[in-house]
Design a protein around this motif. Structure first.
Motif, short mmCIF file in Angstrom:
data_model
loop_
_atom_site.label_atom_id
_atom_site.label_comp_id
_atom_site.label_asym_id
_atom_site.label_seq_id
_atom_site.Cartn_x
_atom_site.Cartn_y
_atom_site.Cartn_z
N PHE A 303 0.85 -1.19 0.00
CA PHE A 303 0.00 0.00 0.00
C PHE A 303 0.88 1.25 0.00
O PHE A 303 1.95 1.26 0.61
N LYS A 304 0.39 2.29 -0.65
CA LYS A 304 1.10 3.57 -0.63
C LYS A 304 0.11 4.67 -0.27
O LYS A 304 -1.02 4.70 -0.79
N TYR A 305 0.54 5.55 0.63
CA TYR A 305 -0.30 6.66 1.04
C TYR A 305 0.01 7.91 0.22
O TYR A 305 1.01 7.96 -0.51
N GLU A 306 -0.86 8.88 0.35
CA GLU A 306 -0.75 10.08 -0.48
C GLU A 306 0.59 10.79 -0.31
O GLU A 306 1.13 11.36 -1.26
N ASP A 307 1.17 10.72 0.89
CA ASP A 307 2.47 11.38 1.13
C ASP A 307 3.65 10.49 0.77
O ASP A 307 4.80 10.85 1.02
N GLY A 308 3.39 9.30 0.20
CA GLY A 308 4.46 8.42 -0.23
C GLY A 308 4.84 7.34 0.77
O GLY A 308 5.61 6.43 0.42
#
Length: 461
Positions: A303-308
């Motif tokens: 998984f990757k979040y919006e902030d990287g």
């Protein structure tokens, strides 16, 4: 938004609040109840789903009888074969024999019941919780909070609308050493944490295959199926094995996995959904002709979040080594700009950069330190926190309020959608206004299910 990490001390003060409202929904009626019981008022509880993890619920509530002033009044299960043995357990531990009931709706109609705990199969978590909230009951619900993402959001809406405390069974949230490790991470102990890794290494053998048959006389099969599209009874798809079928369970990624997903997200300090999901795997080491299993026993999810920031998860259902200096099989690792941290149960170690000796870690408790009589017995901390939050009437006192539990539970559910579609997915991320995939109606369809009337999770709770 929820707190970054929960309080270390349990609530000692209680308050009285106004009465609840009368409601009529889903064929259930609820009369007015006191919203917040007093500090000395006994709380009456019911356990719904008393096989497997339900036995643990029974043991934990019985363990809290004396120092939380509670009574386990009713045991409920769609299969009556468990009634005699589980009732005897309660009688032996508390001196009081509980009532038994196969219809959870009758439990909700009991005005004396203040709270219920759910240890049912996953497909019942959401609807059962919503019904309970509508009936004025507080809820402790096992992980994952829901079987699907959409219905998890409905659980939050029900908890807020009816002002009920809803705690998700992520027990690590109440383990002092885990709380200590999370605070260490959030305080910058290894710098900026940019990646979390969770492990679920639980070798499992084939459970075989069987022909459809008539359900046992003790089982109310229609009620057991609940929201699931009707299918004939099959003994290999029932007790416990329901985990390995998509209509009732979520595989080990959504069984044991949610505990470590929760710790991973907690350590990353993320109160939002990821924007990118990738999950692949399969069933290995087991002949599919000799096992009815649908869910993968080996699965890698990223998984990757919006902030990287990244979250990785590894599910291994066959023979495997552990990882890290702690030989972790069920646990987590965190990686920061100044070092890394290993967490196995309540044991944790932090390492600085390339050093091979930990510079921080969990501490042993002082056995000589006087024990507060309010301190819950070992293993009951999360259950005790739920009771204390009911008495305080404050959601913020819950160590894992439904909002926290929902975000953590959504991770394995999203991973399984990627796995089932065999491709990368882009999620809108954020919170409740963006709980859909980016221009992907096929993936969106797997955020919910087709419910079997009358067991329907309503759009308006």
């Amino acid at each position: 938004m929820q707190k970054n990490y929960p309080r270390r001390e349990f609530i000692k003060k209680s308050a009285m609040a106004g009465a609840g409202i009368g409601i009529t929904a889903m064929g259930l009626s609820a009369k007015s109840y006191a919203a917040i019981p007093g500090a000395n008022e006994r709380l009456n509880l019911a356990v719904i789903g008393i096989h497997g993890q339900g036995q643990t619920h029974i043991d934990r509530w019985c363990g809290l009888k004396d120092n939380r002033n509670i009574r386990l009044k009713t045991l409920c299960d769609a299969d009556e074969q468990w009634f005699a043995s589980r009732a005897k357990t309660v009688l032996d531990k508390t001196g009081t024999k509980p009532l038994t009931e196969w219809d959870m709706r009758k439990v909700f109609d009991d005005k004396e019941i203040d709270a219920v705990s759910f240890a049912t199969p996953n497909h019942w978590h959401a609807l059962g919780t919503i019904w309970a909230c509508q009936a004025g009951k507080h809820v402790y619900v096992e992980k994952p909070a829901s079987h699907d993402v959409w219905e998890g959001r409905k659980m939050i809406e029900a908890a807020r609308k009816y002002d009920r405390r809803v705690q998700v069974g992520f027990q690590n949230r109440s383990i002092s050493n885990v709380m200590e490790a999370m605070k260490f991470l959030h305080d910058g102990g290894i710098g900026d944490v940019f990646m979390a890794r969770g492990l679920c290494i639980k070798p499992r053998d084939s459970f075989g295959i069987a022909k459809d048959s008539a359900p046992p006389a003790t089982l109310h099969y229609d009620r057991w199926l609940g929201p699931v599209t009707y299918r004939p009874y099959n003994e290999k798809k029932g007790h416990y094995n329901w985990h390995w079928f998509w209509d009732t369970g979520n595989g080990d990624t959504g069984n044991q996995g949610p505990h470590q997903f929760d710790i991973a997200r907690w350590g990353l300090n993320k109160n939002e959904h990821p924007v990118s999901i990738y999950s692949h795997g399969g069933i290995y080491g087991i002949d599919p002709k000799e096992c009815a299993q649908e869910t993968p026993n080996t699965q890698t999810s990223i998984f990757k979040y919006e902030d990287g920031k990244m979250l990785e998860f590894e599910t291994r259902g066959r023979y495997s080594n552990g990882e890290s200096s702690l030989d972790i099989r069920i646990g987590n690792m965190f990686y920061g700009t100044e070092g890394y941290l290993e967490l196995d149960g309540g044991t944790w170690k932090a390492f600085r950069k390339r050093e091979d000796k930990p510079f921080a870690g969990s501490q042993k408790t002082d056995a000589k330190k006087p024990v507060d009589p309010r301190t819950p017995p070992g293993g009951t901390e999360h259950y005790a926190n739920f009771i204390d939050a009911i008495r305080s009437g404050n959601n913020d006192d819950l160590h894992c309020d439904i909002n926290e539990g929902f975000f953590s539970s959504s991770l394995p559910l999203l991973a399984n959608i990627s796995y089932r579609l065999n491709r990368d997915l882009k999620f809108m991320g954020g919170t409740k206004d963006n709980e859909k995939f980016v221009n992907d109606t096929e993936a969106d369809a797997l955020l919910t299910r087709v419910y079997r009337p009358p067991y329907v999770v309503p759009s308006e709770v």
